[in-house]
Design a protein around this motif. Sequence first.
Motif, short mmCIF file in Angstrom:
data_model
loop_
_atom_site.label_atom_id
_atom_site.label_comp_id
_atom_site.label_asym_id
_atom_site.label_seq_id
_atom_site.Cartn_x
_atom_site.Cartn_y
_atom_site.Cartn_z
N ARG A 172 0.84 -1.20 0.00
CA ARG A 172 0.00 0.00 0.00
C ARG A 172 0.88 1.26 0.00
O ARG A 172 1.80 1.35 -0.79
CB ARG A 172 -0.95 -0.04 1.20
CG ARG A 172 -1.95 -1.21 1.15
CD ARG A 172 -2.62 -1.47 2.48
NE ARG A 172 -1.67 -1.98 3.45
CZ ARG A 172 -1.53 -1.51 4.68
NH1 ARG A 172 -2.31 -0.52 5.12
NH2 ARG A 172 -0.65 -2.02 5.51
N ASP A 173 0.62 2.21 0.90
CA ASP A 173 1.44 3.43 0.94
C ASP A 173 2.44 3.40 2.09
O ASP A 173 3.09 4.40 2.38
CB ASP A 173 0.55 4.67 1.08
CG ASP A 173 -0.21 4.71 2.41
OD1 ASP A 173 -0.28 3.65 3.09
OD2 ASP A 173 -0.72 5.77 2.78
N VAL A 174 2.57 2.23 2.72
CA VAL A 174 3.40 2.14 3.92
C VAL A 174 4.86 2.46 3.62
O VAL A 174 5.50 3.24 4.34
CB VAL A 174 3.29 0.73 4.55
CG1 VAL A 174 4.32 0.56 5.67
CG2 VAL A 174 1.89 0.52 5.10
N GLN A 175 5.41 1.88 2.55
CA GLN A 175 6.83 2.08 2.26
C GLN A 175 7.16 3.55 1.99
O GLN A 175 8.12 4.09 2.54
CB GLN A 175 7.26 1.22 1.08
CG GLN A 175 8.77 1.27 0.82
CD GLN A 175 9.18 0.39 -0.33
OE1 GLN A 175 8.50 0.30 -1.34
NE2 GLN A 175 10.32 -0.29 -0.18
N ILE A 176 6.38 4.18 1.14
CA ILE A 176 6.67 5.58 0.81
C ILE A 176 6.52 6.48 2.03
O ILE A 176 7.28 7.43 2.22
CB ILE A 176 5.78 6.07 -0.37
CG1 ILE A 176 6.24 7.44 -0.86
CG2 ILE A 176 4.32 6.12 0.02
CD1 ILE A 176 7.61 7.46 -1.45
N ARG A 177 5.54 6.19 2.89
CA ARG A 177 5.38 7.00 4.10
C ARG A 177 6.56 6.84 5.04
O ARG A 177 7.02 7.81 5.65
CB ARG A 177 4.07 6.61 4.81
CG ARG A 177 2.81 7.07 4.08
CD ARG A 177 1.55 6.52 4.73
NE ARG A 177 1.39 7.01 6.10
CZ ARG A 177 0.48 6.54 6.94
NH1 ARG A 177 -0.33 5.55 6.57
NH2 ARG A 177 0.38 7.04 8.16
N LEU A 185 3.31 7.12 11.47
CA LEU A 185 3.44 5.69 11.17
C LEU A 185 4.58 5.14 12.01
O LEU A 185 5.75 5.24 11.64
CB LEU A 185 3.74 5.49 9.68
CG LEU A 185 3.45 4.12 9.08
CD1 LEU A 185 1.97 3.78 9.18
CD2 LEU A 185 3.90 4.08 7.63
N THR A 186 4.25 4.55 13.16
CA THR A 186 5.28 4.03 14.05
C THR A 186 5.60 2.57 13.74
O THR A 186 4.74 1.83 13.25
CB THR A 186 4.83 4.13 15.51
OG1 THR A 186 3.70 3.27 15.73
CG2 THR A 186 4.45 5.56 15.88
N GLN A 187 6.83 2.18 14.01
CA GLN A 187 7.27 0.81 13.76
C GLN A 187 6.44 -0.19 14.55
O GLN A 187 6.03 -1.23 14.03
CB GLN A 187 8.75 0.68 14.13
CG GLN A 187 9.45 -0.53 13.55
CD GLN A 187 9.68 -0.39 12.06
OE1 GLN A 187 9.86 0.69 11.56
NE2 GLN A 187 9.66 -1.50 11.36
N ALA A 192 2.52 -4.56 14.73
CA ALA A 192 1.36 -5.12 15.43
C ALA A 192 0.24 -5.49 14.47
O ALA A 192 -0.58 -6.37 14.78
CB ALA A 192 0.85 -4.12 16.46
N ASN A 193 0.21 -4.84 13.31
CA ASN A 193 -0.88 -5.07 12.37
C ASN A 193 -0.48 -5.89 11.14
O ASN A 193 -1.27 -6.03 10.21
CB ASN A 193 -1.44 -3.72 11.90
CG ASN A 193 -2.22 -3.02 13.00
OD1 ASN A 193 -3.29 -3.45 13.39
ND2 ASN A 193 -1.66 -1.94 13.51
#
Length: 216
Positions: A172-177, A185-187, A192-193
């Motif tokens: 999704r957009d996780v990598q770019i964020r 967006l915390t590690q 956890a998800n």
Amino acid sequence: MPVAIKVSEETFTPRQQAVLTAALDLLVENGDGLTMTAVARRASCSKETLYKWFGDRDGLLTATVQWQAAKVRMPVVDRSHLSARTLRLSIEQFARDLLTVIVGEVSVTLNRTAVTHAAQEKDSLGLIVLENGPLAIRRRLKPILEAGRDARLLRFESSEDAYRTFFGLVVRDVQIRLLLGDKALTQSNIEANIEVDVKAATDQFFTLFGAKASNA
């Protein structure tokens, strides 16, 4: 251009693994300026050994990226007895590995450094990361997708398009964020998800490309 090395992409000796882990640690700490001298010092080995194993700095960088990318394991399936369940479990495992590796501090730092180098035309790190990271990972899953198609468990015209869709659903957009330093967006929140996200992405992928869904 990246230097070809004789070490297998996914098989390194324990001593080589320790050296490559030391190189990754240095990249995370410094983000740039990785030298054979620094790696040799951190890994308690000689520069001569590094040159023997990896050829030069580009060879060491190539092996380092390969070692990191190898954490996304290639699913093992029996093409002659492939079932919907085993295919799904294999794709889910791949998604779990992919997301876990991509959101990790090592991958984020490695990608940030590679993008910076590519923008500055500084050296070949960008090409090394592209070829031995994302493209190598892609090559691991596409045969599994094609096996699913051959077994009439999946339906698609292009395994490349199917993989790109799969990647988008998982990452999704996780990598770019993360690359852009999104503080929201915390590690710990991502980790956890992961299981929930992986299962959701796998469900969505089979909804789009599962043979039964395609025939509905």
